[in-house]
Design a protein around this motif. Structure first.
Motif, mmCIF file in Angstrom:
data_model
loop_
_atom_site.group_PDB
_atom_site.id
_atom_site.type_symbol
_atom_site.label_atom_id
_atom_site.label_comp_id
_atom_site.label_asym_id
_atom_site.label_seq_id
_atom_site.Cartn_x
_atom_site.Cartn_y
_atom_site.Cartn_z
ATOM 1 N N LEU A 39 0.830 -1.207 0.000
ATOM 2 C CA LEU A 39 0.000 0.000 0.000
ATOM 3 C C LEU A 39 0.866 1.259 0.000
ATOM 4 C CD1 LEU A 39 -2.825 -1.032 2.484
ATOM 5 C CD2 LEU A 39 -2.957 -0.867 0.011
ATOM 6 N N PHE A 40 1.949 1.217 0.761
ATOM 7 C CA PHE A 40 2.817 2.375 0.879
ATOM 8 C C PHE A 40 3.481 2.695 -0.464
ATOM 9 C CE2 PHE A 40 6.585 4.532 2.909
ATOM 10 C CZ PHE A 40 5.852 5.543 3.487
ATOM 11 N N LEU A 41 4.007 1.640 -1.105
ATOM 12 C CA LEU A 41 4.649 1.825 -2.401
ATOM 13 C C LEU A 41 3.646 2.341 -3.419
ATOM 14 C CD1 LEU A 41 7.052 1.395 -4.323
ATOM 15 C CD2 LEU A 41 6.105 -0.847 -4.803
ATOM 16 N N SER A 42 2.439 1.760 -3.420
ATOM 17 C CA SER A 42 1.423 2.184 -4.380
ATOM 18 C C SER A 42 1.081 3.644 -4.174
ATOM 19 C CB SER A 42 0.162 1.345 -4.215
ATOM 20 O OG SER A 42 0.479 -0.003 -4.293
ATOM 21 N N ALA A 67 -6.524 -4.296 -8.292
ATOM 22 C CA ALA A 67 -5.520 -5.352 -8.119
ATOM 23 C C ALA A 67 -4.810 -5.181 -6.780
ATOM 24 C CB ALA A 67 -4.518 -5.316 -9.273
ATOM 25 N N ILE A 68 -4.464 -3.935 -6.441
ATOM 26 C CA ILE A 68 -3.818 -3.676 -5.155
ATOM 27 C C ILE A 68 -4.725 -4.136 -4.030
ATOM 28 C CG2 ILE A 68 -2.938 -1.887 -3.610
ATOM 29 C CD1 ILE A 68 -2.476 -0.198 -6.188
ATOM 30 N N SER A 128 -7.942 -2.776 3.895
ATOM 31 C CA SER A 128 -6.962 -3.124 2.865
ATOM 32 C C SER A 128 -7.081 -2.274 1.608
ATOM 33 C CB SER A 128 -7.123 -4.589 2.454
ATOM 34 O OG SER A 128 -7.401 -5.385 3.567
ATOM 35 N N LEU A 129 -8.077 -1.400 1.532
ATOM 36 C CA LEU A 129 -8.247 -0.644 0.299
ATOM 37 C C LEU A 129 -7.423 0.639 0.340
ATOM 38 C CD1 LEU A 129 -12.096 -0.924 -0.210
ATOM 39 C CD2 LEU A 129 -10.310 -2.410 -1.039
ATOM 40 N N PRO A 130 -6.637 0.900 -0.715
ATOM 41 C CA PRO A 130 -5.928 2.178 -0.753
ATOM 42 C C PRO A 130 -6.914 3.320 -0.992
ATOM 43 C CG PRO A 130 -5.503 0.904 -2.747
ATOM 44 C CD PRO A 130 -6.340 0.046 -1.873
#
Lengths: 271, 318
Positions: free
Chosen positions: A200-203, A243-244, B144-146
């Motif tokens: 998540l951080f990288l994204s 996808a993430i 879990s969702l960005p």
């Protein structure tokens, strides 16, 4: 012990994503940087998910992007994990002022939100893959440090560690042979969560344009590339974002199960 | 001096000390590279004389600790320096943006906090039955969702498919409040969804902890209705952990706005920070980074103080 359905689904989905990432060149229908059609073509039999903002096949990009995302996130997790657990256990074993200094330093680092700190550092550093991995790994190692230290403090006072000390074993032996093996199970349960955090951080960094730099691209970067289409009703940016989410949820399901299992082993304290 | 005041004063002093240490860390974080600001302004092809002149003008010839104290002195007098990219005063530029960001975070909190606590209460009332399971599954997923996934899905359905809300959260001076609220509806929704899950799960956990006490059993055996037991007997005793988790989530909210502002092109601090990181405008990054950290520390500090005030046991540390 029987595996619950949710964990099985999580394992299957994350396994499939990892497999796709490893086999990317074999299963991707086109080349990663190959322009194969018009800008933002809708899904068709030739392009299952359509094309992206400059006419590259979206499915191909998605498969390769997953490779980048997972690769960087894994390296960052490995760094944060080994550094954090080693330093955490060391702090607990040595104790005294060394422990105090290390713990207060970690408190200090955690007083700044990770994203803000990363942005501050990345404003002066060249954004390259090693820099990204090191920054992400270092920032995240603070959390592993806290957990490892808490676990190790408990183990450090047990009889078998005392026995090892009386035998005259050195600190290195005590850290690696006595404490780390016994601290491993709660730490491994944490591994999955740290991996999700890294993804998540990288994204997020890539989405902000400060992560993986073009022409290479990860899922967050793909969202950035295609986000301008959203207002016109073109959903290309939603695929990498989804996808993430799917990767994060499925790893979470597995980690949740491992966490429950390991806390059961300690006498059901998880509750 | 009463014990409570002393403890609170101690905690605040500790917070200030922490803030000072954080300012050192932020300053140090921008000094890691051997190259310097002058180099990055003028580029690789700059002549040594031009570099030397600019270094002298920016005071880069002095050692790092002198520059740090000069910077700190300025910050404490409200002088955040000037931006390298456009030469404007940072404090004036930040002033308005900080207002916008706090406005956004405030409304997200107004929506999220009551909703999270209500959902937490509901899921305790129906614990281990379907409403509880539904709430906990959805919240596990939403952790879990960005932010950008939630953000773009909302934009896709609510602004692109149906033109209900604007996709860009444009606000300007003198905008009527209602219009302003409509403009920030989607960003507020994203922020709410992002913090809701965690806040709700922690509320649930805090109340569940209290629910195992003997006096809850008494209340149940007296024949009180289930909701009344939770609201009158369990909730007041769980306030301290709940306030704590609310504050921690508000602190997260202030950070979450960075991404949300970029998604909705909202003229706030987050957008300002990200833009200037890309431009390598170090003074702006230092100033915004420090403000973000200060807000974060302040909210965590409030959480601690409330915990001390609401729980008499914490007033007498062993």
């Amino acid at each position: 012990m029987k595996m619950p359905l949710s964990a099985m689904i999580g394992l299957a989905v994350s396994g499939a994503i990892f497999l796709a990432a490893i086999l990317a060149p074999l299963i991707a229908p086109y080349g990663m940087a190959e322009i194969v059609g018009d800008v933002w073509e809708p899904a068709s039999s030739a392009h299952w998910l359509g094309t992206d903002n400059i006419g590259r096949d979206l499915l191909t990009r998605l498969i390769y992007g997953g490779r980048t995302t997972i690769f960087i996130a894994m390296l960052a997790t490995a760094l944060s994990f080994s550094l954090g657990s080693f330093l955490g256990v060391t702090a607990a074993v040595i104790g005294g002022w060394v422990d105090q200094v290390m713990s207060r330093l970690v408190d200090l680092m955690m007083a700044i939100p990770s994203l803000i700190f990363a942005l501050v550092v990345l404003s002066v550093m060249p954004v390259t893959l090693p820099v990204l991995i090191i920054v992400m790994g270092l920032l995240d190692s603070t959390r592993v440090f806290r957990l490892a230290r808490a676990v190790a403090v408990d183990i450090n006072v047990m009889d078998f560690v005392e026995a090892a000390r009386l035998r005259g074993e050195g600190r290195i032996w005590i850290i690696f042979r006595e404490i780390l093996p016994n601290a491993l199970s709660p730490l491994v349960a944490e591994l999955g969560l740290r991996f999700i955090f890294a993804v998540l951080f990288l994204s997020t960094l890539s989405f902000l344009g400060l992560g993986v730099q073009p022409p290479a691209s990860d899922w967050g970067g793909m969202v950035k590339e295609n986000k301008d289409g959203i207002v016109f009703g073109i959903n290309a940016a939603l695929y990498p974002a989804a996808a993430i989410s799917i990767l994060a949820i499925s790893v979470n399901l597995v980690a949740d199960w491992v966490l429950n299992r390991t806390s059961d082993l300690k006498g059901g304290r998880g509750g | 001096m009463p014990m409570v005041l002393k403890l609170v004063a101690q905690r605040i002093a500790l917070g200030l000390l922490l803030l000072l240490a954080v300012s050192v860390l932020i300053f140090a974080g921008t000094q890691i590279l051997p190259g310097d600001v002058a180099q990055s302004i003028l580029g690789q092809s700059a002549t040594p004389t031009a570099l030397a002149n600019l270094r002298r003008d920016l005071g880069l010839d002095d050692p790092a600790y002198i520059r740090y104290f000069r910077w700190l002195w300025g910050v404490m007098h409200g002088d955040l320096g000037t931006a390298l990219s456009n030469g404007q005063d940072i404090a004036t530029q930040i002033g308005e943006r900080l207002g916008n960001t706090l406005f956004l975070a405030f409304w997200a909190a107004v929506v999220a906090v009551p909703l999270a606590i209500t959902l937490g209460l509901v899921s305790v009332r129906y614990r281990n039955r379907w409403p509880d399971r539904l709430i906990s599954t959805v919240s596990l997923a939403s952790i879990s969702l960005p932010e950008f996934f939630i953000g773009y899905v909302l934009i896709y359905y609510f602004s692109a498919r149906h033109q209900w809300f604007p996709s860009l959260a444009t606000v300007y001076d003198g905008m009527p409040l209602l219009e302003r609220l409509r403009a920030i509806a989607l960003p507020v929704a994203v922020l709410t969804l992002v913090v809701l899950a965690h806040m709700m799960r922690m509320t649930r956990a805090a109340i569940m902890n209290v629910m195992q006490s003997a006096y809850i059993e008494t209340a149940e055996l007296k024949g009180l209705s289930a909701f009344k037991v939770i609201i009158r007997h369990a909730f007041p005793n769980a306030i301290s952990p709940i306030v704590n988790v609310v504050m921690i989530n508000l602190a997260y909210l202030v950070v979450g706005v960075v991404v949300v502002e970029v998604i909705f092109v909202y003229p706030g601090m987050g957008q300002y920070l990200v833009d200037h990181v890309a431009k390598r405008d170090v003074p702006v990054v230092q100033a915004t980074g420090l403000i973000f950290a200060a807000v974060y520390i302040a909210l965590n500090l409030i959480a601690d103080v409330v915990a001390i005030l609401s729980n008499p046991r914490l007033r007498h540390p062993k």
